[in-house]
Design an enzyme around this catalytic site. Sequence first.
Site, PDB file in Angstrom:
ATOM      1  N   GLY A 241       0.807  -1.214   0.000  1.00 34.34           N
ATOM      2  CA  GLY A 241       0.000   0.000   0.000  1.00 34.34           C
ATOM      3  C   GLY A 241       0.836   1.257   0.000  1.00 34.34           C
ATOM      4  O   GLY A 241       0.420   2.297   0.528  1.00 34.34           O
TER       5      GLY A 241
ATOM      6  N   ASP B 226      -2.549  -7.583  -5.737  1.00 37.79           N
ATOM      7  CA  ASP B 226      -3.701  -7.403  -4.872  1.00 37.79           C
ATOM      8  C   ASP B 226      -3.398  -8.165  -3.591  1.00 37.79           C
ATOM      9  O   ASP B 226      -3.206  -9.389  -3.622  1.00 37.79           O
ATOM     10  CB  ASP B 226      -4.941  -7.976  -5.570  1.00 37.79           C
ATOM     11  CG  ASP B 226      -6.214  -7.854  -4.748  1.00 37.79           C
ATOM     12  OD1 ASP B 226      -6.121  -7.714  -3.508  1.00 37.79           O
ATOM     13  OD2 ASP B 226      -7.306  -7.918  -5.335  1.00 37.79           O
TER      14      ASP B 226
ATOM     15  N   TYR C   1     -13.961  -2.459  10.299  1.00 41.29           N
ATOM     16  CA  TYR C   1     -12.635  -1.842  10.326  1.00 41.29           C
ATOM     17  C   TYR C   1     -11.945  -2.082  11.667  1.00 41.29           C
ATOM     18  O   TYR C   1     -10.783  -2.514  11.722  1.00 41.29           O
ATOM     19  CB  TYR C   1     -12.763  -0.341  10.060  1.00 41.29           C
ATOM     20  CG  TYR C   1     -11.447   0.394  10.053  1.00 41.29           C
ATOM     21  CD1 TYR C   1     -10.573   0.287   8.976  1.00 41.29           C
ATOM     22  CD2 TYR C   1     -11.073   1.199  11.135  1.00 41.29           C
ATOM     23  CE1 TYR C   1      -9.358   0.963   8.972  1.00 41.29           C
ATOM     24  CE2 TYR C   1      -9.870   1.871  11.127  1.00 41.29           C
ATOM     25  CZ  TYR C   1      -9.017   1.754  10.047  1.00 41.29           C
ATOM     26  OH  TYR C   1      -7.805   2.422  10.053  1.00 41.29           O
ATOM     27  N   ALA C   2     -12.657  -1.830  12.767  1.00 40.76           N
ATOM     28  CA  ALA C   2     -12.072  -2.017  14.096  1.00 40.76           C
ATOM     29  C   ALA C   2     -11.708  -3.477  14.324  1.00 40.76           C
ATOM     30  O   ALA C   2     -10.658  -3.785  14.906  1.00 40.76           O
ATOM     31  CB  ALA C   2     -13.033  -1.527  15.171  1.00 40.76           C
ATOM     32  N   ALA C   3     -12.562  -4.393  13.881  1.00 36.27           N
ATOM     33  CA  ALA C   3     -12.270  -5.815  14.047  1.00 36.27           C
ATOM     34  C   ALA C   3     -11.021  -6.211  13.266  1.00 36.27           C
ATOM     35  O   ALA C   3     -10.186  -6.990  13.753  1.00 36.27           O
ATOM     36  CB  ALA C   3     -13.464  -6.652  13.585  1.00 36.27           C
TER      37      ALA C   3
ATOM     38  N   LYS D  41      -8.493  -4.278  12.538  1.00 36.62           N
ATOM     39  CA  LYS D  41      -7.327  -3.673  13.182  1.00 36.62           C
ATOM     40  C   LYS D  41      -6.986  -4.382  14.491  1.00 36.62           C
ATOM     41  O   LYS D  41      -5.809  -4.549  14.833  1.00 36.62           O
ATOM     42  CB  LYS D  41      -7.564  -2.174  13.411  1.00 36.62           C
ATOM     43  CG  LYS D  41      -7.682  -1.382  12.114  1.00 36.62           C
ATOM     44  CD  LYS D  41      -6.405  -1.527  11.287  1.00 36.62           C
ATOM     45  CE  LYS D  41      -6.500  -0.945   9.913  1.00 36.62           C
ATOM     46  NZ  LYS D  41      -5.242  -1.032   9.144  1.00 36.62           N
TER      47      LYS D  41
ATOM     48  N   ILE E 189      -4.668  10.818  10.496  1.00 34.16           N
ATOM     49  CA  ILE E 189      -3.489  11.223   9.733  1.00 34.16           C
ATOM     50  C   ILE E 189      -3.951  11.772   8.383  1.00 34.16           C
ATOM     51  O   ILE E 189      -4.880  11.224   7.770  1.00 34.16           O
ATOM     52  CB  ILE E 189      -2.533  10.028   9.504  1.00 34.16           C
ATOM     53  CG1 ILE E 189      -2.109   9.405  10.838  1.00 34.16           C
ATOM     54  CG2 ILE E 189      -1.312  10.466   8.693  1.00 34.16           C
ATOM     55  CD1 ILE E 189      -1.276  10.299  11.725  1.00 34.16           C
TER      56      ILE E 189
END
Length: 263
Positions: A15, A65, A160-162, A164, A193
């Site tokens: 990324g 990917d 998203y939280a899961a 991370k 950020i």
Amino acid sequence: MMEIELNGQVIVVTGGSEGIGEGIAHGLARCGATVVILSRDEQQMQFVVDSILDAGGDASWVAADVTRSDQVADAIQQTIDRHSRIDGLVANAGINGTWAPVEELTPDDWRKTIDVNLTGTFLAVHHCVPHLKRAGGGSIVVMASINGTRTFSNEGASAYAASKAGQFALAKMLALELAPSKIRVNVICPGAIESNIHEKTNREDLERIETPVIFPEGKIPLTGGDFGTPEQVARLTAFLMSDLADHVTGTPVWIDGGQSLIQ
């Protein structure tokens, strides 16, 4: 940055074509590393590589990917064919995905976020570790977030939280497993950020589940609300990649200006 020396190290940055990853790629190159950007957007990767080369650094790119094991394996093999070794990995590729009430978050939305953020991290590590072992050791930095590790107040960010939280746990497991091979594994947890990832977040019906909170001086105490920069994350990443951090492994570092302490 120049006080941190990464001369001769070949470091893969997933990324690395935009946002935090782009900042990390530039920062590592300024420290003397040979940076290999792994992403899908060939045009954007070439832009970043050209800007690093123009600044006197060393960089190239490989297309993949991160959710596809075969593509990641091929990209890592291309890196070995080109440089003969890999000394470090920054598992940075990720998406915010869809933020929505849990009953509206579709299984496809959930799966896409988990696949990119968590499975993508696993695949990058999976395919790099044999080469790090052959090099006699190295460093892995996993880019997690304050979400899922300290902060749980961003309504609708369940997937998203899961993802991370999963990265956070995976890095700690790997730190112990890979320590005998002299491979260090650490976690960076950024807060807000500067990046275009925020504009790419799909937010749906969040006002229904919002918990109102007022931050009279801004929700980032150290800056009065101003976001951090990719350059600040790059400096931390370079430190963790370097011999200056040679006794640091299994360690999370939150870089958020105190944001996660009040949310």
